[in-house]
Write a protein that holds these residues in place. Structure first.
Motif, PDB file in Angstrom:
ATOM      1  N   VAL A   8      -1.355  -9.316  56.709  1.00  0.00           N
ATOM      2  CA  VAL A   8      -0.863 -10.310  56.642  1.00  0.00           C
ATOM      3  C   VAL A   8      -0.988 -10.987  54.942  1.00  0.00           C
ATOM      4  N   PRO A   9      -0.060 -10.739  54.097  1.00  0.00           N
ATOM      5  CA  PRO A   9      -0.311 -11.323  52.666  1.00  0.00           C
ATOM      6  C   PRO A   9      -0.206 -13.024  52.698  1.00  0.00           C
ATOM      7  N   PRO A  10      -0.571 -13.698  51.663  1.00  0.00           N
ATOM      8  CA  PRO A  10      -0.798 -15.039  51.600  1.00  0.00           C
ATOM      9  C   PRO A  10       0.543 -15.570  51.283  1.00  0.00           C
ATOM     10  N   VAL A  11       1.853 -15.140  51.863  1.00  0.00           N
ATOM     11  CA  VAL A  11       3.173 -15.647  51.471  1.00  0.00           C
ATOM     12  C   VAL A  11       3.240 -17.028  51.890  1.00  0.00           C
ATOM     13  N   VAL A  12       2.827 -17.522  52.835  1.00  0.00           N
ATOM     14  CA  VAL A  12       2.878 -18.806  53.516  1.00  0.00           C
ATOM     15  C   VAL A  12       2.523 -19.824  52.559  1.00  0.00           C
ATOM     16  N   SER A  13       1.329 -19.580  52.243  1.00  0.00           N
ATOM     17  CA  SER A  13       0.338 -20.539  51.324  1.00  0.00           C
ATOM     18  C   SER A  13       0.914 -20.402  50.046  1.00  0.00           C
ATOM     19  N   GLU A  14       1.767 -19.333  49.294  1.00  0.00           N
ATOM     20  CA  GLU A  14       2.181 -19.303  48.173  1.00  0.00           C
ATOM     21  C   GLU A  14       3.551 -19.858  48.177  1.00  0.00           C
ATOM     22  N   GLN A  15       4.191 -20.150  49.313  1.00  0.00           N
ATOM     23  CA  GLN A  15       5.614 -20.591  49.455  1.00  0.00           C
ATOM     24  C   GLN A  15       6.551 -19.716  48.838  1.00  0.00           C
ATOM     25  N   ASP A  16       6.295 -18.425  48.914  1.00  0.00           N
ATOM     26  CA  ASP A  16       7.365 -17.362  48.194  1.00  0.00           C
ATOM     27  C   ASP A  16       8.243 -16.885  49.126  1.00  0.00           C
ATOM     28  N   SER A  17       9.430 -17.441  49.054  1.00  0.00           N
ATOM     29  CA  SER A  17      10.592 -17.072  50.215  1.00  0.00           C
ATOM     30  C   SER A  17      10.822 -15.549  49.899  1.00  0.00           C
ATOM     31  N   ALA A  18      10.882 -14.973  48.909  1.00  0.00           N
ATOM     32  CA  ALA A  18      11.349 -13.726  48.729  1.00  0.00           C
ATOM     33  C   ALA A  18      10.295 -12.625  49.146  1.00  0.00           C
ATOM     34  N   ALA A  19       9.077 -13.043  49.128  1.00  0.00           N
ATOM     35  CA  ALA A  19       7.910 -12.373  49.537  1.00  0.00           C
ATOM     36  C   ALA A  19       7.927 -12.272  51.156  1.00  0.00           C
ATOM     37  N   ALA A  20       8.363 -13.462  51.705  1.00  0.00           N
ATOM     38  CA  ALA A  20       8.397 -13.835  53.129  1.00  0.00           C
ATOM     39  C   ALA A  20       9.339 -12.911  53.608  1.00  0.00           C
ATOM     40  N   GLN A  21      10.478 -12.910  52.863  1.00  0.00           N
ATOM     41  CA  GLN A  21      11.699 -11.878  53.679  1.00  0.00           C
ATOM     42  C   GLN A  21      11.346 -10.554  53.392  1.00  0.00           C
ATOM     43  N   GLN A  22      10.509  -9.928  52.353  1.00  0.00           N
ATOM     44  CA  GLN A  22      10.129  -8.743  52.370  1.00  0.00           C
ATOM     45  C   GLN A  22       9.053  -8.454  53.336  1.00  0.00           C
ATOM     46  N   TYR A  23       8.239  -9.358  53.543  1.00  0.00           N
ATOM     47  CA  TYR A  23       7.234  -8.944  54.847  1.00  0.00           C
ATOM     48  C   TYR A  23       7.852  -8.955  56.008  1.00  0.00           C
ATOM     49  N   SER A  24       8.802  -9.732  56.231  1.00  0.00           N
ATOM     50  CA  SER A  24       9.375  -9.918  57.637  1.00  0.00           C
ATOM     51  C   SER A  24      10.038  -8.479  58.118  1.00  0.00           C
ATOM     52  N   ARG A  25      10.289  -7.842  57.067  1.00  0.00           N
ATOM     53  CA  ARG A  25      10.663  -6.615  57.472  1.00  0.00           C
ATOM     54  C   ARG A  25       9.887  -5.743  58.187  1.00  0.00           C
ATOM     55  N   GLN A  26       8.860  -5.725  58.194  1.00  0.00           N
ATOM     56  CA  GLN A  26       7.914  -5.135  59.061  1.00  0.00           C
ATOM     57  C   GLN A  26       7.432  -5.933  60.451  1.00  0.00           C
ATOM     58  N   GLY A  27       7.839  -7.142  60.512  1.00  0.00           N
ATOM     59  CA  GLY A  27       7.603  -7.986  61.558  1.00  0.00           C
ATOM     60  C   GLY A  27       6.704  -9.029  61.243  1.00  0.00           C
ATOM     61  N   CYS A  28       7.041 -10.222  61.931  1.00  0.00           N
ATOM     62  CA  CYS A  28       6.141 -11.533  61.635  1.00  0.00           C
ATOM     63  C   CYS A  28       5.140 -11.832  62.594  1.00  0.00           C
TER      64      CYS A  28
ATOM     65  N   THR B 223       3.166 -13.455  65.298  1.00  0.00           N
ATOM     66  CA  THR B 223       3.517 -14.523  66.214  1.00  0.00           C
ATOM     67  C   THR B 223       3.200 -16.140  65.701  1.00  0.00           C
ATOM     68  N   GLY B 224       1.993 -16.213  65.346  1.00  0.00           N
ATOM     69  CA  GLY B 224       1.460 -17.399  64.895  1.00  0.00           C
ATOM     70  C   GLY B 224       2.107 -18.060  63.562  1.00  0.00           C
ATOM     71  N   LEU B 225       2.667 -17.165  62.564  1.00  0.00           N
ATOM     72  CA  LEU B 225       3.258 -17.445  61.538  1.00  0.00           C
ATOM     73  C   LEU B 225       4.631 -17.150  61.178  1.00  0.00           C
ATOM     74  N   ARG B 226       5.197 -16.817  62.505  1.00  0.00           N
ATOM     75  CA  ARG B 226       6.868 -16.634  62.295  1.00  0.00           C
ATOM     76  C   ARG B 226       7.607 -17.852  62.033  1.00  0.00           C
ATOM     77  N   ALA B 227       7.262 -19.051  62.654  1.00  0.00           N
ATOM     78  CA  ALA B 227       8.060 -20.167  62.483  1.00  0.00           C
ATOM     79  C   ALA B 227       8.063 -20.655  60.961  1.00  0.00           C
ATOM     80  N   GLN B 228       6.725 -20.310  60.203  1.00  0.00           N
ATOM     81  CA  GLN B 228       6.649 -20.874  58.913  1.00  0.00           C
ATOM     82  C   GLN B 228       7.485 -19.753  58.102  1.00  0.00           C
ATOM     83  N   LEU B 229       7.275 -18.670  58.488  1.00  0.00           N
ATOM     84  CA  LEU B 229       8.076 -17.465  57.541  1.00  0.00           C
ATOM     85  C   LEU B 229       9.350 -17.580  57.441  1.00  0.00           C
ATOM     86  N   TRP B 230      10.091 -17.876  58.891  1.00  0.00           N
ATOM     87  CA  TRP B 230      11.512 -17.927  59.019  1.00  0.00           C
ATOM     88  C   TRP B 230      11.861 -19.134  58.343  1.00  0.00           C
ATOM     89  N   SER B 231      11.273 -20.428  58.320  1.00  0.00           N
ATOM     90  CA  SER B 231      11.701 -21.655  57.692  1.00  0.00           C
ATOM     91  C   SER B 231      11.403 -21.249  56.154  1.00  0.00           C
TER      92      SER B 231
END
Length: 506
Positions: free
Chosen positions: A212-232, A234-242
């Motif tokens: 799990v890379p630090p995409v949430v702390s970095e607030q990087d939308s593009a990185a979050a989107q790339q990361y979600s391709r392999q699944g989010c 459970t504890g971070l899904r809400a933040q990653l989707w937002s």
């Protein structure tokens, strides 16, 4: 005359350049050879302009204009919304049917489309806002404006008048229900499109050790989107989707939600009853979602009042419905967008919201995420268009995958009157909400956000048929085929997708 001839020559040159490399260019060239028009083309190249060429020129101008891509400065606004005229006409006719059904219900029941609530009723609704699920209004006279099966019949009836006798419609095309030709990917193309779903990639939902890379702390939308391709996780899904959807829950968002809530309390709409009815018929009877009944009412009632949703009609093939609003005092306002958000709910609409209730427990945040999900993706599931993520393309994609990779199964089901799309359509139009277990559904929706496409929904529908192929080959009726596919709650999404996409021989 020479000036006109020179202008014509320039126009022809531009048209030919625009057509070169297209399927239409090759077809025109083929027809030119058949009708001995090549000599006329040679004459044009030598500066001799024949009257007979004017007919060819006008035909090419017409075709060229029809090929203008969305966003072209000379393209009309409706072309930006939907480039194919027959799709636009089908959508317009469908909208008329929906509005007619709504107005008929209004007339039959003697209820106006909208009216101001009496003050005591306003206070009562405000007091029970968080307990609306305990209310039991009489909804027996209300019926859904339409159900998915009604929409499917419209899609089955789609025809491109220019392709009635086209070579594009092969014998295999006539096996299925969708009889229009659109570009959809085959499995080799999908493997290129979805490399992260490959067997060598780690997948959340299969591999617990996925990094799990630090995409949430970095607030990087593009990185979050790339990361979600392999699944989010459970504890971070809400933040990653937002993060992917660029939604916030700032004071302005909360204020906007409260304003929508006030509109619900102040005015009653006929569609409110359709929302109540839909929740009662679907989510309230679902083992996963019945506990979120109050949230569903809150979000959907506010959604119906949100005029900000109207902005998505600039790229939606649909047009917001308009009607005459008559209140109890008898005064009437015609040609008003109704409901205010331009979206008439249908049977199953509340299931678009239900899965999100597992992620967000603040109504304002839940609302904001749902609205963004809807205007980005979900609207395409009930609008007629040629978009790659549109419902027509998804249905065609599903049928093509089965026809190509499971032809014996497809033919068998067709012969016994169990067309696969008639079974799978309800899954596709809801993006599997209400059919998969919630954890598996969220893994699927991770990929929708990750790839910014609904195409994976059609792929999963085909993968389900592939998984149950052995049993389906033994059925002898539509009812028995539906029984084999009645319960999808035990299916694991990622193994199905991976095996279908990367272990299928092509």
């Amino acid at each position: 005359m020479m000036d006109e001839s020179a202008e014509l020559a320039v126009s022809i040159t531009q048209i030919v350049q625009r057509l070169k490399g297209t399927h239409l260019h090759s077809q025109l060239e083929k027809q030119a050879k058949v009708s001995n028009l090549l000599s006329a083309v040679w004459l044009v190249n030598n500066g001799i302009f024949l009257y007979a060429l004017y007919a060819l020129c006008f035909m090419c101008v017409f075709v060229w204009c029809s090929l203008l891509p969305p966003g072209h400065p000379r393209a009309p606004p409706e072309h930006t919304k939907e480039p194919l005229e027959y799709m636009r006409k089908a959508q317009v006719n469908w909208e008329k049917r929906i509005l007619k059904s709504l107005n008929s219900m209004c007339t039959e029941l003697g209820i106006p489309l909208a009216w101001k609530r009496p003050v005591p009723e306003q206070k009562e609704l405000a007091n029970k806002w968080n307990e609306m699920g305990t209310d039991e209004p009489d909804l027996s006279k209300f019926r859904p404006v339409y159900a998915p099966k009604d929409f499917l019949e419209v899609l089955v009836g789609l025809r491109n008048p220019n392709n009635e006798r086209s070579e594009d419609l092969t014998v295999r095309s006539h096996w299925g229900l969708i009889q229009v030709s659109l570009n959809v990917r085959d499995i080799p193309q999908m493997r290129e499109m979805y490399p992260e779903l490959g067997l060598t990639y780690g997948q959340l939902g299969i591999d617990d050790h996925t990094h799990v890379p630090p995409v949430v702390s970095e607030q990087d939308s593009a990185a979050a989107q790339q990361y979600s391709r392999q699944g989010c996780p459970t504890g971070l899904r809400a933040q990653l989707w937002s993060l992917i959807l660029n939604t916030t829950n700032d004071p302005e968002d909360i204020t906007h939600y409260e304003q929508l809530k006030a509109r619900v309390i102040n005015h009653d709409l006929l569609v409110d009853n359709l929302i109540y009815k839909d929740v009662k018929l679907t989510a309230s009877n679902d083992d996963y979602y019945f506990v979120f009944e109050d949230y569903l009412y809150q979000v959907l009632l506010c959604f119906s009042r949100d005029t900000a949703v109207l902005e998505h009609f600039s790229y939606n093939s649909a047009t917001p419905p308009k009607s005459c609003i008559q209140n109890k005092s008898g005064s009437e306002q015609c040609a008003m967008v109704y409901p205010p958000n331009g979206v008439i709910p249908f049977h199953g609409f509340s299931m678009y919201v239900a899965p999100l209730c597992f992620l967000y427990n603040e109504p304002s945040k839940l609302y904001r995420v749902f609205r963004e999900m809807y205007i980005r993706y979900l609207f395409r599931l009930h609008s007629i268009s040629s978009h790659p993520s549109g419902i027509v393309s998804l249905c065609l994609q599903f049928e093509r995958l089965l026809q190509t990779h499971l032809p014996q199964l497809f033919y068998h089901l067709r012969e016994i009157g169990a067309q696969p799309l008639r079974i799978a359509f309800k899954w596709i139009v809801r993006a599997f909400s209400g059919y998969l277990s919630t954890d598996q559904l969220l893994l699927l929706w991770d990929r929708i956000l990750g790839y910014d496409s609904l195409e994976i929904v059609a792929v999963l529908a085909a993968a389900v048929f592939a998984f149950r192929a052995e049993n389906l080959m033994e059925v002898t009726s539509l009812a028995s085929a539906e029984a084999v596919l009645a319960d999808l709650s035990t299916l694991k999404v990622m193994p199905l997708l991976q095996i279908f996409l990367f272990a299928t021989s092509v």
